[in-house]
Structures are given as C-alpha cells and as structure tokens.
Write a protein that holds these residues in place. Sequence first.
Motif, PDB file in Angstrom:
ATOM      1  N   ARG A 196      20.453 -10.111  -9.717  1.00  0.00           N
ATOM      2  CA  ARG A 196      21.451 -10.458  -8.687  1.00  0.00           C
ATOM      3  C   ARG A 196      22.813  -9.871  -9.048  1.00  0.00           C
ATOM      4  O   ARG A 196      23.520  -9.340  -8.179  1.00  0.00           O
ATOM      5  CB  ARG A 196      21.544 -11.972  -8.544  1.00  0.00           C
ATOM      6  N   PHE A 197      23.165  -9.947 -10.325  1.00  0.00           N
ATOM      7  CA  PHE A 197      24.427  -9.357 -10.769  1.00  0.00           C
ATOM      8  C   PHE A 197      24.417  -7.846 -10.541  1.00  0.00           C
ATOM      9  O   PHE A 197      25.397  -7.264 -10.061  1.00  0.00           O
ATOM     10  CB  PHE A 197      24.640  -9.668 -12.252  1.00  0.00           C
ATOM     11  N   LEU A 198      23.285  -7.205 -10.854  1.00  0.00           N
ATOM     12  CA  LEU A 198      23.182  -5.755 -10.733  1.00  0.00           C
ATOM     13  C   LEU A 198      23.276  -5.316  -9.275  1.00  0.00           C
ATOM     14  O   LEU A 198      23.902  -4.301  -8.953  1.00  0.00           O
ATOM     15  CB  LEU A 198      21.856  -5.301 -11.345  1.00  0.00           C
ATOM     16  N   ARG A 199      22.684  -6.092  -8.393  1.00  0.00           N
ATOM     17  CA  ARG A 199      22.757  -5.740  -6.977  1.00  0.00           C
ATOM     18  C   ARG A 199      24.186  -5.878  -6.443  1.00  0.00           C
ATOM     19  O   ARG A 199      24.596  -5.122  -5.558  1.00  0.00           O
ATOM     20  CB  ARG A 199      21.800  -6.622  -6.176  1.00  0.00           C
ATOM     21  N   ASP A 200      24.913  -6.840  -6.987  1.00  0.00           N
ATOM     22  CA  ASP A 200      26.316  -6.963  -6.595  1.00  0.00           C
ATOM     23  C   ASP A 200      27.110  -5.737  -7.054  1.00  0.00           C
ATOM     24  O   ASP A 200      27.962  -5.228  -6.313  1.00  0.00           O
ATOM     25  CB  ASP A 200      26.911  -8.229  -7.205  1.00  0.00           C
ATOM     26  N   VAL A 201      26.815  -5.265  -8.268  1.00  0.00           N
ATOM     27  CA  VAL A 201      27.468  -4.048  -8.763  1.00  0.00           C
ATOM     28  C   VAL A 201      27.128  -2.869  -7.861  1.00  0.00           C
ATOM     29  O   VAL A 201      27.989  -2.062  -7.501  1.00  0.00           O
ATOM     30  CB  VAL A 201      27.053  -3.766 -10.221  1.00  0.00           C
ATOM     31  N   GLU A 202      25.844  -2.766  -7.480  1.00  0.00           N
ATOM     32  CA  GLU A 202      25.429  -1.669  -6.591  1.00  0.00           C
ATOM     33  C   GLU A 202      26.167  -1.729  -5.268  1.00  0.00           C
ATOM     34  O   GLU A 202      26.633  -0.706  -4.736  1.00  0.00           O
ATOM     35  CB  GLU A 202      23.925  -1.742  -6.343  1.00  0.00           C
ATOM     36  N   ALA A 203      26.323  -2.928  -4.723  1.00  0.00           N
ATOM     37  CA  ALA A 203      26.975  -3.069  -3.422  1.00  0.00           C
ATOM     38  C   ALA A 203      28.438  -2.646  -3.471  1.00  0.00           C
ATOM     39  O   ALA A 203      28.989  -2.182  -2.456  1.00  0.00           O
ATOM     40  CB  ALA A 203      26.874  -4.525  -2.954  1.00  0.00           C
ATOM     41  N   ARG A 204      29.062  -2.778  -4.633  1.00  0.00           N
ATOM     42  CA  ARG A 204      30.476  -2.427  -4.757  1.00  0.00           C
ATOM     43  C   ARG A 204      30.686  -0.995  -5.247  1.00  0.00           C
ATOM     44  O   ARG A 204      31.823  -0.542  -5.357  1.00  0.00           O
ATOM     45  CB  ARG A 204      31.171  -3.408  -5.704  1.00  0.00           C
ATOM     46  N   SER A 205      29.603  -0.287  -5.572  1.00  0.00           N
ATOM     47  CA  SER A 205      29.711   1.082  -6.061  1.00  0.00           C
ATOM     48  C   SER A 205      29.723   2.072  -4.904  1.00  0.00           C
ATOM     49  O   SER A 205      29.119   1.825  -3.850  1.00  0.00           O
ATOM     50  CB  SER A 205      28.548   1.416  -7.002  1.00  0.00           C
ATOM     51  N   VAL A 206      30.409   3.193  -5.102  1.00  0.00           N
ATOM     52  CA  VAL A 206      30.421   4.263  -4.100  1.00  0.00           C
ATOM     53  C   VAL A 206      29.102   5.031  -4.225  1.00  0.00           C
ATOM     54  O   VAL A 206      28.782   5.538  -5.314  1.00  0.00           O
ATOM     55  CB  VAL A 206      31.620   5.204  -4.311  1.00  0.00           C
ATOM     56  N   PRO A 207      28.311   5.137  -3.166  1.00  0.00           N
ATOM     57  CA  PRO A 207      26.943   5.685  -3.281  1.00  0.00           C
ATOM     58  C   PRO A 207      26.846   7.056  -3.920  1.00  0.00           C
ATOM     59  O   PRO A 207      25.960   7.302  -4.728  1.00  0.00           O
ATOM     60  CB  PRO A 207      26.451   5.710  -1.826  1.00  0.00           C
ATOM     61  N   ASP A 208      27.742   7.989  -3.568  1.00  0.00           N
ATOM     62  CA  ASP A 208      27.593   9.366  -4.021  1.00  0.00           C
ATOM     63  C   ASP A 208      28.691   9.796  -4.981  1.00  0.00           C
ATOM     64  O   ASP A 208      29.008  10.979  -5.090  1.00  0.00           O
ATOM     65  CB  ASP A 208      27.585  10.315  -2.817  1.00  0.00           C
ATOM     66  N   ALA A 209      29.280   8.842  -5.693  1.00  0.00           N
ATOM     67  CA  ALA A 209      30.375   9.186  -6.595  1.00  0.00           C
ATOM     68  C   ALA A 209      30.225   8.421  -7.901  1.00  0.00           C
ATOM     69  O   ALA A 209      29.469   7.457  -7.998  1.00  0.00           O
ATOM     70  CB  ALA A 209      31.725   8.869  -5.952  1.00  0.00           C
ATOM     71  N   GLY A 210      30.965   8.880  -8.907  1.00  0.00           N
ATOM     72  CA  GLY A 210      30.974   8.197 -10.197  1.00  0.00           C
ATOM     73  C   GLY A 210      29.606   8.171 -10.844  1.00  0.00           C
ATOM     74  O   GLY A 210      28.695   8.937 -10.510  1.00  0.00           O
ATOM     75  N   TRP A 211      29.460   7.244 -11.781  1.00  0.00           N
ATOM     76  CA  TRP A 211      28.200   7.172 -12.522  1.00  0.00           C
ATOM     77  C   TRP A 211      27.049   6.678 -11.657  1.00  0.00           C
ATOM     78  O   TRP A 211      25.901   7.057 -11.864  1.00  0.00           O
ATOM     79  CB  TRP A 211      28.379   6.268 -13.736  1.00  0.00           C
TER      80      TRP A 211
END
Length: 417
Positions: A15-30
């Motif tokens: 659940r924590f990881l999915r929250d991180v994914e939701a806040r990440s820019v899909p095609d940028a950064g790591w």
Amino acid sequence: MTVQQQTAEIGAFVRFLRDVEARSVPDAGWYGVFAARDPEGLRACLDGVEILPWDVVESLLRDLGESPEAAAHARALHAAAAAAYDRRPGGAESLRARRALMDGERRGAEARARELAARLRTAPPAEAAGLSAELSWAHDDLLRAAARVVELTSRLEAVPAPVPEAPPVPEAAPRPAPEPARRKPRGARYAWLEEDAPATPAAPVLPTVQAAPPRGARFGGAPETPTPAPARPAVPPADHAGAGRAAGNAVYALQRLRAQGRSGEAYALLCEALAGPPGWLPALAYELGRAGLAADWATLLWEAASLPPQPYAAVVGALADAGRAEDCEQLLRQGVARPVDELAEAVTALEAGGRAEETRTLLAALVRTRTPEEAAEFAGVRPGHLVPLLLAAVRTSAPAHEPALLHALRAAGLPTA
C-alpha cells in the motif's frame, strides 16, 4: 509468525509503494528508469509478488523529496515485509540464489566500469561526454548490485533456522515430509538480468528515457538503518591551506559546466579533485552539499573507491579526520569491490596510517559481501598477516560465515589457527 501476519506486513508495504507510485511522474526520474527497464518486475513488486530492493525504494523517495522521517518509516515497512517474505517455505534457498546472481551482476558491472574509465582517460573531447554518461550508469549498476549483495546477505542471516519435526509415534506410518518447491530465482529484478541469464551479464543497456542523474544506490545498501544523502555540516571544515577557496572555485566552475550541458568536462573536473591533497576533499564535500550538488559528491566518492590503494587509504583517512563518518564508511564499502590483491594493499596502507577502525570496517565488508573463496584469495596475498585479521573480522561481524571461510582457507592451503 502467522500467515495472516505475514500477509499484513507485505500488504502494508505494498500500500505504501502504490502511494509512492501514484505520486511519481510516470516517464521521469527513477520511476521512469525502472518502469522502462523492467515493467514486469516493477508490477510484480507493486502487486506484492516480489519485494522491491531497498535501493530502488530509496531512489523513488529521493525523487519525491521525502523527509528523513518518511524514509525511516519506509525502511521499517520494507524490513518487515522482507522478513515476512523470506520466512516463506524456500525463502533461504531463494535468497542464496538471488545473492549469487547479484554477485555475478556486481562483477560484470565492475569490469564494465573499469573498462569505461580507462577509455575515458584517453578519449577525445567528442567522445568524452558519451563515455562519461555510460560510466555513470555502469557505476550506478555496480553500486546497486553491491548494495543488494549486502541487503540479501543480511536478510539471509535473519532467516530463522528450520525447527526439526518431532519423531513419529511408534508403530505409526512415517509421514512423508514435503520439499518446498524450488522457485525460479528472480533476484535480479531491477539489476536488469533475465532470469535465465548467465551469472556475468553483458554491459548494461542505457535507458531510453530522460532520467535524473544516477544517485539512488550511492546512499543505500546498509541493512540496519536508512542512509540519507550526505548531510551538509553545520559549519565548514577547517581550511587546509586554501582548501575552502579552492573548493568554492571548483563548485562555481562545475555549476557553469552543468548549466552549459558540458557533462564530460564536469566529470573530468570532479576527477581532477582526486589528484589534489586528500585533506582538501572535506571542504569540497561541504561546498558541494551547500550548492545542492550532493550527487556530484557521491560520484566523487565512487571515483575515490577506484584509486590505487595508497591514495585510497589517504582519502579514507582525510574523511575520518574531518568527522565525515558516513562518507568514510561508504567509501570503505565501495572499495571492497576492488580486486583482492588491491584490497590487501589497501588494508596494509590503512594499518600503516594507524587506521585500525577503518581497517576493521573494510574487513567486515569483505567477509560479508565477497565469497569465501575470494576472501581466501585475499588472505593468500600475505597469509601470515591477513589470515588472523580476516578470522577476527568474520568472528566479530559475521560469525555465520566463519565455517565457509575456514573451509575456503583450508582448501587454499592456508593456516586457520
């Protein structure tokens, strides 16, 4: 621990990881890098089928600018989920297979990094920028592989030994004991090896997306606590004959080169700092941190880990004297990947400089991350001196590795008493 507890711990991390994914820019950064290199593996981790390596989690958190407190919370969730995952049937066997794959990845990335560094030293300006970018990715691959060897070793040591079953009741038919199914090793996730790839992979393929400069694994790998980016000291270190002025000038020049897109020259400028007095490096670390260039300091530390043994030991000593304990420890961990004959020289140089604590740290990293055969090869450089040091290190820092090390030493014809 019950199955329900294990599921709860893995579920909390997912659940924590999915929250991180939701806040990440899909095609940028790591996130963009990992999604492009292994989308299937990333999805498996987001579904709780696999446990994401900690260095990847840390990189994603850095992209989001998370606080040290948030990183510590993430580390606790990751550790609990990994422990639950590893206690499943066949967990120890799977960890050993993963660690073997990652050690092969480490060796391949080390060879690639050395080859690229040698080419960069003599490359014409037109090729320098491309080689510099390739070398940066090779360094990142190597640091991630080394960090994962440490992480997997720690996880393996934490797996409890199986409890023997009670003997059967007399006259009762013996129950056949199940063999947990051997799972196909998948430990190379995010190391970008196919599951059936050879142990020593080909050179890493550069990502096809624009990404931030590699930096995540440079600050990770220690299994006990999260390792944030090198913190900016409250006050600058003592100036050594103009070190502060020289560091300020270097940072100014570095910023101008970065702004002009001259990455190859910026990389060369960083490497030139290692040719100066080692005592000047803490001042440079301070100025880089103050300018928001901690990633460049991490690159410089990596280059220092590849210095010849004597200069390497001198840099370790300079960082220790300046109170930069985290940088010193990181440099020692990175240095353990060098060839065993150079490791032996580095230990000798550290001892000659009165660096007993740093010598112990380097030896502890060696027995935890290199194979017993490699450790025995290291001891064979100067058996009378290095065997006792190695045995003391394994008994203090990794006693579970002592039987395998003793066997390797005897197989190599070295004394063990």
